[in-house]
Design an enzyme around this catalytic site. Structure first.
Site, mmCIF file in Angstrom:
data_model
loop_
_atom_site.group_PDB
_atom_site.id
_atom_site.type_symbol
_atom_site.label_atom_id
_atom_site.label_comp_id
_atom_site.label_asym_id
_atom_site.label_seq_id
_atom_site.Cartn_x
_atom_site.Cartn_y
_atom_site.Cartn_z
ATOM 1 N N ILE A 126 0.840 -1.194 0.000
ATOM 2 C CA ILE A 126 0.000 0.000 0.000
ATOM 3 C C ILE A 126 0.874 1.243 0.000
ATOM 4 O O ILE A 126 1.658 1.468 0.930
ATOM 5 C CB ILE A 126 -0.927 0.036 1.234
ATOM 6 C CG1 ILE A 126 -1.735 -1.256 1.337
ATOM 7 C CG2 ILE A 126 -1.855 1.248 1.177
ATOM 8 C CD1 ILE A 126 -2.567 -1.365 2.605
ATOM 9 N N SER A 161 -8.742 6.752 -6.484
ATOM 10 C CA SER A 161 -8.827 7.947 -7.313
ATOM 11 C C SER A 161 -9.614 9.037 -6.590
ATOM 12 O O SER A 161 -9.509 9.203 -5.372
ATOM 13 C CB SER A 161 -9.459 7.596 -8.656
ATOM 14 O OG SER A 161 -9.456 8.712 -9.523
ATOM 15 N N TYR A 200 -5.282 19.024 -10.015
ATOM 16 C CA TYR A 200 -5.591 17.806 -9.264
ATOM 17 C C TYR A 200 -6.570 16.933 -10.043
ATOM 18 O O TYR A 200 -6.354 15.725 -10.202
ATOM 19 C CB TYR A 200 -6.173 18.171 -7.897
ATOM 20 C CG TYR A 200 -6.534 16.973 -7.050
ATOM 21 C CD1 TYR A 200 -5.549 16.159 -6.502
ATOM 22 C CD2 TYR A 200 -7.867 16.655 -6.802
ATOM 23 C CE1 TYR A 200 -5.875 15.058 -5.723
ATOM 24 C CE2 TYR A 200 -8.204 15.559 -6.020
ATOM 25 C CZ TYR A 200 -7.207 14.763 -5.486
ATOM 26 O OH TYR A 200 -7.537 13.672 -4.720
ATOM 27 N N LYS A 217 -5.783 13.186 -11.743
ATOM 28 C CA LYS A 217 -6.540 11.995 -11.367
ATOM 29 C C LYS A 217 -7.195 11.352 -12.589
ATOM 30 O O LYS A 217 -7.241 10.118 -12.717
ATOM 31 C CB LYS A 217 -7.592 12.358 -10.317
ATOM 32 C CG LYS A 217 -7.022 12.608 -8.931
ATOM 33 C CD LYS A 217 -6.427 11.323 -8.352
ATOM 34 C CE LYS A 217 -6.052 11.458 -6.903
ATOM 35 N NZ LYS A 217 -5.559 10.185 -6.327
ATOM 36 N N ILE A 245 -13.906 11.432 2.639
ATOM 37 C CA ILE A 245 -13.250 10.984 3.866
ATOM 38 C C ILE A 245 -12.430 12.138 4.440
ATOM 39 O O ILE A 245 -11.639 12.754 3.724
ATOM 40 C CB ILE A 245 -12.328 9.778 3.595
ATOM 41 C CG1 ILE A 245 -13.078 8.687 2.799
ATOM 42 C CG2 ILE A 245 -11.773 9.239 4.896
ATOM 43 C CD1 ILE A 245 -14.290 8.123 3.498
ATOM 44 N N THR A 266 -9.501 13.930 5.983
ATOM 45 C CA THR A 266 -8.059 13.732 6.074
ATOM 46 C C THR A 266 -7.422 15.098 6.313
ATOM 47 O O THR A 266 -8.088 16.125 6.181
ATOM 48 C CB THR A 266 -7.492 13.134 4.766
ATOM 49 O OG1 THR A 266 -7.688 14.084 3.707
ATOM 50 C CG2 THR A 266 -8.179 11.825 4.405
#
Length: 292
Positions: free
Chosen positions: A44, A172, A186, A190, A221, A223
């Protein structure tokens, strides 16, 4: 840096192929994912924090033999290793301090591991939320090197290793498929990576190798990177276990029909399975490309 203050669940409003939109993990992917981790090695990138760490914990919970984490921060790696080993002592955690942009180092990691069953490409770079004209050339280069060039290079090196059974999980972003204000580079980086993964999957069809490639949006999510963009309470965040357990399902055999496609962790997997016939007939469905 400009911030997003809307409280609308924007991501759920985007057209999708499933009726059900998931924001948290559910039994179908947490315990009935079909992935058998016995004896397997998972590598990972960006696996020491955020989404990558959640994915690492999920694979450890599924009983894999080894998890190799490649990231730049040794301190963060050591914290992640301690967390995972405390919860899952039967899984060996191997640490490699390196940047994903260092292809030579990645090649040596693959050689040292001598067999990787699942490669999770989770490391990413973002840029300031400003107009394109305000980004420096260095900003642009860094984002493309991390999100596009390294993704291609790491996938290239991995698929060239011995063995015919390989799975790539490319984490992604929704911005790969749509316009996102002030996220020009960005989003483009991607989208480019998803396109490359689609081509890679097609290259291996009919070769006798079982090389499976999946690109997916992990959900909204929280972060450190997202915290720099969104104001507190602006987004209805998804649970980090959602992309983690979705990764288990993708790594299992039931997801074969999605090889080479781009999906969201938020999309219900049983409803995706129901689309299997359409996917078999339409090679462009759930891919990034021109819509006519």
């Amino acid at each position: 840096m400009a911030s997003i203050t809307t409280t609308t669940n924007f991501f759920e409003s985007i057209p999708r192929p499933t009726k059900t939109y998931r924001s948290a993990s559910y039994d179908r992917i947490s315990t009935r994912h079909g992935f058998n981790g016995t004896g397997k090695t998972v590598l990972i990138t960006g696996g020491s924090s955020g989404i990558g760490l959640s994915i690492a914990k999920a694979f450890a919970g599924a009983g894999v033999a080894r998890i190799a984490i490649l990231s730049r921060s040794r301190a963060t790696q050591l914290t992640a290793k301690a967390e995972i080993e405390a919860a899952y002592p039967s899984t060996s955690i191997l640490l490699f301090e390196a940047s994903v942009t260092d292809a030579d180092r990645f090649a040596s990691v693959l050689e040292e591991l001598a067999g990787v069953h699942v490669l999770v490409l989770c490391a990413a770079a973002v840029h300031a939320r400003v107009p394109l004209a305000e980004l420096s050339g260095k900003d642009v280069q860094h984002v493309f090197d991390t999100n596009s060039v390294s993704t291609v290079n790491l996938a290239r090196l991995y698929t060239a290793t011995p063995g015919k059974d390989k799975t790539i999980l490319h984490v992604s972003s929704a911005v790969a498929q749509m316009y996102a204000p002030l996220r020009s580079v960005y989003g483009a980086s991607k989208a480019a990576a998803v396109q490359a993964m689609q081509h890679l999957a097609r290259e291996h069809q009919g070769t006798g190798d079982r090389v499976r490639v999946f690109s997916f949006h992990p959900g909204a999510i929280t972060t450190p990177a997202s915290g720099a963009i969104y104001t507190p309470g602006a987004v209805q965040w998804d649970d980090a276990d959602l992309p983690a357990h979705f990764s288990l399902w993708l790594a299992g055999p039931e997801s074969d029909f999605l090889n080479g496609r781009y999906v969201w962790a938020n999309w219900d997997v049983d409803e995706l399975v129901a689309l299997k016939e359409r996917l078999a007939c339409d090679g462009r469905f759930l891919t990034i490309g021109l819509v006519l």
